[in-house]
Scaffold this motif. Structure first.
Motif, PDB file in Angstrom:
ATOM      1  N   ASN A  65      41.326  42.241  62.663  1.00 39.61           N
ATOM      2  CA  ASN A  65      40.544  43.245  63.379  1.00 39.61           C
ATOM      3  C   ASN A  65      41.116  43.505  64.774  1.00 39.61           C
ATOM      4  O   ASN A  65      41.192  44.648  65.224  1.00 39.61           O
ATOM      5  N   GLU A  66      41.515  42.448  65.467  1.00 42.69           N
ATOM      6  CA  GLU A  66      42.102  42.613  66.805  1.00 42.69           C
ATOM      7  C   GLU A  66      43.439  43.331  66.729  1.00 42.69           C
ATOM      8  O   GLU A  66      43.750  44.164  67.575  1.00 42.69           O
ATOM      9  N   LEU A  67      44.227  43.034  65.702  1.00 40.50           N
ATOM     10  CA  LEU A  67      45.507  43.718  65.524  1.00 40.50           C
ATOM     11  C   LEU A  67      45.293  45.206  65.248  1.00 40.50           C
ATOM     12  O   LEU A  67      45.986  46.059  65.800  1.00 40.50           O
ATOM     13  N   ARG A  68      44.313  45.524  64.428  1.00 39.97           N
ATOM     14  CA  ARG A  68      44.006  46.928  64.144  1.00 39.97           C
ATOM     15  C   ARG A  68      43.545  47.653  65.404  1.00 39.97           C
ATOM     16  O   ARG A  68      43.915  48.805  65.640  1.00 39.97           O
ATOM     17  N   GLN A  69      42.732  46.991  66.222  1.00 36.62           N
ATOM     18  CA  GLN A  69      42.269  47.605  67.467  1.00 36.62           C
ATOM     19  C   GLN A  69      43.441  47.837  68.417  1.00 36.62           C
ATOM     20  O   GLN A  69      43.537  48.879  69.061  1.00 36.62           O
ATOM     21  N   CYS A  70      44.348  46.887  68.481  1.00 36.02           N
ATOM     22  CA  CYS A  70      45.531  47.019  69.331  1.00 36.02           C
ATOM     23  C   CYS A  70      46.391  48.204  68.886  1.00 36.02           C
ATOM     24  O   CYS A  70      46.848  49.004  69.705  1.00 36.02           O
ATOM     25  N   ASN A  71      46.601  48.329  67.591  1.00 37.32           N
ATOM     26  CA  ASN A  71      47.380  49.450  67.067  1.00 37.32           C
ATOM     27  C   ASN A  71      46.676  50.780  67.300  1.00 37.32           C
ATOM     28  O   ASN A  71      47.325  51.792  67.582  1.00 37.32           O
TER      29      ASN A  71
END
Length: 83
Positions: A65-71
């Motif tokens: 989820n954090e990776l998706r938000q970063c992207n």
């Protein structure tokens, strides 16, 4: 004779002025209003030193989820800056 000396001095002065322009470097700065929310650090999930196999799926989901938000933030910045 005096006129030639003045002409030579004027030419030398102009040449020194023109050689100074060769050292100038042009840098383009693009200004766009990027919201502060897009540049804030993302939350890092707390990882205990003694993680169990049962906690792995939860941790995996949080990290994904954090990776998706970063992207998503990077994508929004690219859209704003036009790149």
């Amino acid at each position: 004779m005096r006129l030639k000396i003045i002409n030579v001095l004027m030419i030398l002065c102009l040449v020194t002025c023109l050689t100074g322009c060769g050292a100038v470097k042009t840098e383009y700065v693009y200004q766009c209003n990027i919201p502060a929310s897009l540049t804030q650090p993302n939350n890092e999930p707390h990882i205990d030193k003694r993680i169990t196999w049962g906690q792995c799926p939860v941790l995996y989901t949080e990290l994904l989820n954090e990776l998706r938000q970063c992207n998503a933030d990077k994508r929004a910045i690219r859209e704003i800056s036009g790149k």
